[in-house]
Design a protein around this motif. Sequence first.
Motif, short mmCIF file in Angstrom:
data_model
loop_
_atom_site.label_atom_id
_atom_site.label_comp_id
_atom_site.label_asym_id
_atom_site.label_seq_id
_atom_site.Cartn_x
_atom_site.Cartn_y
_atom_site.Cartn_z
N PHE A 218 39.18 40.56 55.78
CA PHE A 218 39.00 39.34 56.56
C PHE A 218 39.42 38.12 55.74
O PHE A 218 40.09 37.21 56.26
CB PHE A 218 37.55 39.22 57.02
N LEU A 219 39.06 38.09 54.45
CA LEU A 219 39.46 36.97 53.60
C LEU A 219 40.98 36.91 53.47
O LEU A 219 41.58 35.83 53.50
CB LEU A 219 38.81 37.09 52.22
N ASP A 220 41.61 38.07 53.31
CA ASP A 220 43.07 38.11 53.23
C ASP A 220 43.70 37.53 54.49
O ASP A 220 44.62 36.71 54.43
CB ASP A 220 43.56 39.56 53.07
N ARG A 221 43.20 37.97 55.63
CA ARG A 221 43.82 37.56 56.90
C ARG A 221 43.53 36.10 57.22
O ARG A 221 44.40 35.38 57.70
CB ARG A 221 43.29 38.43 58.04
N ARG A 222 42.32 35.66 56.97
CA ARG A 222 41.91 34.36 57.47
C ARG A 222 42.02 33.27 56.43
O ARG A 222 42.34 32.12 56.75
CB ARG A 222 40.48 34.47 57.99
N PHE A 223 41.77 33.60 55.17
CA PHE A 223 41.69 32.54 54.17
C PHE A 223 42.73 32.68 53.06
O PHE A 223 42.65 32.01 52.04
CB PHE A 223 40.28 32.49 53.58
N GLY A 224 43.69 33.57 53.26
CA GLY A 224 44.85 33.60 52.37
C GLY A 224 44.61 34.17 50.99
O GLY A 224 45.34 33.85 50.05
N THR A 225 43.60 35.02 50.82
CA THR A 225 43.46 35.71 49.53
C THR A 225 44.51 36.82 49.44
O THR A 225 45.27 37.06 50.39
CB THR A 225 42.06 36.30 49.38
N HIS A 226 44.54 37.53 48.30
CA HIS A 226 45.65 38.46 48.07
C HIS A 226 45.20 39.85 47.66
O HIS A 226 45.89 40.54 46.92
CB HIS A 226 46.55 37.90 46.96
N PHE A 227 44.04 40.30 48.14
CA PHE A 227 43.53 41.59 47.64
C PHE A 227 44.49 42.74 47.95
O PHE A 227 44.72 43.60 47.11
CB PHE A 227 42.15 41.89 48.25
N MET B 283 41.28 30.48 45.40
CA MET B 283 41.28 31.89 45.81
C MET B 283 42.59 32.29 46.47
O MET B 283 42.84 33.48 46.65
CB MET B 283 40.08 32.21 46.70
N THR B 284 43.44 31.33 46.80
CA THR B 284 44.72 31.69 47.39
C THR B 284 45.86 31.66 46.37
O THR B 284 46.99 32.00 46.71
CB THR B 284 45.08 30.75 48.55
N THR B 285 45.57 31.26 45.12
CA THR B 285 46.63 31.18 44.12
C THR B 285 47.26 32.56 43.89
O THR B 285 48.45 32.75 44.04
CB THR B 285 46.09 30.65 42.78
N ASP B 286 46.45 33.49 43.48
CA ASP B 286 46.90 34.87 43.32
C ASP B 286 45.68 35.77 43.32
O ASP B 286 44.56 35.30 43.58
CB ASP B 286 47.71 35.04 42.01
N VAL B 287 45.90 37.06 43.04
CA VAL B 287 44.80 38.02 43.20
C VAL B 287 43.67 37.74 42.19
O VAL B 287 42.50 38.03 42.47
CB VAL B 287 45.32 39.46 43.11
N TYR B 288 44.01 37.16 41.04
CA TYR B 288 42.96 36.82 40.08
C TYR B 288 42.00 35.81 40.69
O TYR B 288 40.77 35.99 40.64
CB TYR B 288 43.56 36.28 38.79
N GLY B 289 42.56 34.77 41.28
CA GLY B 289 41.71 33.76 41.93
C GLY B 289 40.89 34.36 43.06
O GLY B 289 39.70 34.05 43.21
N SER B 290 41.52 35.25 43.83
CA SER B 290 40.80 35.88 44.93
C SER B 290 39.58 36.62 44.41
O SER B 290 38.47 36.49 44.94
CB SER B 290 41.71 36.86 45.66
N LEU B 291 39.80 37.40 43.34
CA LEU B 291 38.69 38.19 42.78
C LEU B 291 37.62 37.28 42.18
O LEU B 291 36.42 37.49 42.38
CB LEU B 291 39.22 39.14 41.70
N PHE B 292 38.08 36.29 41.42
CA PHE B 292 37.14 35.40 40.74
C PHE B 292 36.18 34.76 41.73
O PHE B 292 34.96 34.82 41.59
CB PHE B 292 37.91 34.34 39.96
N TYR B 293 36.77 34.16 42.78
CA TYR B 293 35.90 33.43 43.71
C TYR B 293 35.12 34.36 44.62
O TYR B 293 33.99 34.06 45.00
CB TYR B 293 36.72 32.42 44.53
N LEU B 294 35.70 35.51 44.95
CA LEU B 294 34.94 36.45 45.79
C LEU B 294 33.69 36.93 45.05
O LEU B 294 32.59 36.90 45.60
CB LEU B 294 35.80 37.65 46.17
N ILE B 295 33.89 37.36 43.80
CA ILE B 295 32.76 37.98 43.10
C ILE B 295 31.71 36.95 42.72
O ILE B 295 30.51 37.14 42.99
CB ILE B 295 33.27 38.76 41.87
#
Lengths: 642, 209
Positions: free
Chosen positions: A235-244, B134-146
């Motif tokens: 959901f975060l990938d789709r809606r908020f542009g994360t990159h998992f 969190m949208t910069t790259d996968v590191y940011g995504s992980l950092f802010y998610l966790i």
Amino acid sequence: MSTTTSTAPGVGRDDLARLAEHWAEPRSLRAWFTTVDHKKIGRRYLVTAAFFFVLAGLSALVMRTQLARPESGVVSPQEYNQIFTMHGTAMIFLFATPMLFGFGNFLVPLMIGSRDMAFPRLNAFGYWVFLFAGLFMWASLPFGAAPNNGWFAYAPLNQVQHNPGLHMDVYALGLLFLGISTTSGAINFIVTALKLRAPGMSLNRVPLFVWAIVATAFMVVFALPALNADNTMLFLDRRFGTHFFDPSGGGNVLLWQHLFWIFGHPDVYIIVLSALGIVSAVLPAFTRRGVVAYSLIVLSIVAIAIISFGVWVHHMFATGLPQLSYSFFSAASTVITIPSGIQIFAWLATMLLGRLVLRVPLLFVIGFIVTFVLGGLTGAMFAVTAFDQQVTDSYFVVAHFHYVLIGGAVFPMLAGIYYWLPKITGRMYHEGLGRWAFWLTFAGMHVTFFPMHLTGLFGMPRRVYTYRSEPGWDGWNLVSTVGSYLLALGLLLVLVGVVHALRRGRPAPADPWEGDSLEWSTASPPEPYNFPVIPRVHSLHPAWDARTAESTTTGATAERVLSDGRRTLFTSELDARTERAVDMPESSFKPLVLAGALLVFFTAMLLAAYPVAVVAALVVAATIAAWLWPPRRPDEELGVAS
Amino acid sequence: MTDPGGVVAAATGVTALTTEEPVGRPTGWWGMVLFVATEATLFACLLGSYFYLRFQFGPQWPPGGVDKPKLLLPLLMTAVLVPSSLPVVWAEHGIRRGRRGRLRAGLAATLVLGLTFLALLAVEYAEDLKHFTMTTDVYGSLFYLITGFHGLHVLVGLTMIGWLLTASLRGGSFGSHRHERVRNAAIYWHFVDAVWVAILFTIYLSPRL
């Protein structure tokens, strides 16, 4: 040896009157929305899951109609994608698990001699969430916004750049929403089975069905978080542009598959294990003896529950992972057949050593064994990496898992429906109608899915909305489609049988089958308080044990009648020694309000109405706070030392 | 039975059967332990995903010219959060002896420490967001998610603590078996602390190893 309520000398008429008064539900419509009775909630689970089963089954018929002939245009590719995704998603998440939770909800307290589940209001909440989450997901179909990426929702196709629209948002949010119900239900089952067993029901006297439900519940506790993590990231990938799962931002598409199957493979056993529990519950009544090798079956249940967490990569043998991991997961996938085999042999031995009473439930059990063994054999073939790489993503896989899931879960559930229908409804079913239903579903199942082994070996890929006639797939596809209509007819007859029983069935006695577990020692359908006297258990087959009946009549003491309130007994976890009596909660609106607030929250998230979602989240928190707020009692001392 | 008027029984909803004191672990304890188990598995999945994505990514971590995380603030956050388990234990032991004052003081201390932690997290975010989101790259995504997920759990734990504090100030019941609620909130709070230690290692220390 039924214990009719009025003949128990240990219980006075005034005791019964008080029990009835304490456990009575408010009359009228109010009771409908506020009930916390596990029997009503169990029935609702069963009916709602059956409703979603019908929707998912109709989706399957549309698919089979489309695939009956090559290059047909009954549905468009886009519609086909949504239909097959909803078929799989609903069958797994909205039918199989909730159906088993329905059986568990109705039966676990009755089988262990308790008056309700450990957390009755949480139980009601779990049902409402299941209902709302199911409607949430199905409601997307008329809008053409249903999930469209298969029930496994692989990346990268689940990403917004490849799959715009709300489809996969519905999937991610719907499953997160539903997960709340599944998790709370699982915790409730475990605590109920640990703390609320009747005195004397030590762990080695717990019915196999309850063992299966508890093992399943533990698997839910440890497997479902992987799916929740997966869907949160999606959901975060789709809606908020994360990159998992997005390689362009450093993510990895295989992470989705790993997390999905870390959940998904245990989930297969979550479904099958508790269905196997139904088989172990049904067999004693129709073989006139206890199931052979009780301890071995318990150990195999536990072993399956553990090993199932170590086989997930066998879903990923074609993804190019390191060879070493193939060896490990191939070995684990082979090893898990051993405990499954132990159970099969234990049931066969039970039938050989017992005296068979060939009623409809036993027919479905035999149909289950035949079908499930075939499904298990093709499953063992998949453990061989080389074979797997040949047939993966072909119809061979479709054939395999329908053999496992229809054979291993639906047939036992149907056996369970016929077996417990008298207990649940107080009415007997029509034997002739039941036999017709069995033969039609059994024949329909094999005519539908056996040919898929062949079309798979001939190279037909799964998930395609149509095919050309050149490879020679059309004949077998037509056979499959004819079979699917037979199967549907058989299942329709099951439904007709249930309606017939409700309308015309003769009243059921407390124990029509001479079953061995405690639910048969109370009225059909049971009173709201389940047991006038909490029974005392002396053996593995309490309903066959004269001492059980004795303990509820001559041995009935105030501490096991508990008629001075809405109460049940706590016992110790291992050997079920009486600890204390505990008040159970009254009916309440709060579970419904809480589930409703969550529905608003998830809908607002789906439609990107975030301020509404924030308000709904606050309502959720406030409702929980009010739910737990301690009632003030006038004579209450604060901080009484205990 | 030393409770002829049934006062304790009425107050606690528990009728002593075989002993005067409630025996055995209550259902609420089991419920909370299982809830914590499933939540812990969720964090295990998130932290597992971190290491999976990190090792799939390549040697340069964090990627994209982001500096390795600074340690001062996270260590300060640890110093605030981990000791905050102590006042909860103190409060729990206090109320078992019927000392409401200790219950309130202990809960209030935890509340203050927890809120301080969240304030420090906000400072940390304000600094980090200048360099990556969190949208910069996968590191940011992980950092802010966790860290965000953990922050959310701190918030939930603080809500529980605040709820107990309010209930105790408003004169809500904490007689006998209702100590259970304090104990359950304590279990959850210890869990939030333990997860933070795992996050400290994963997010802040492991990139420096």
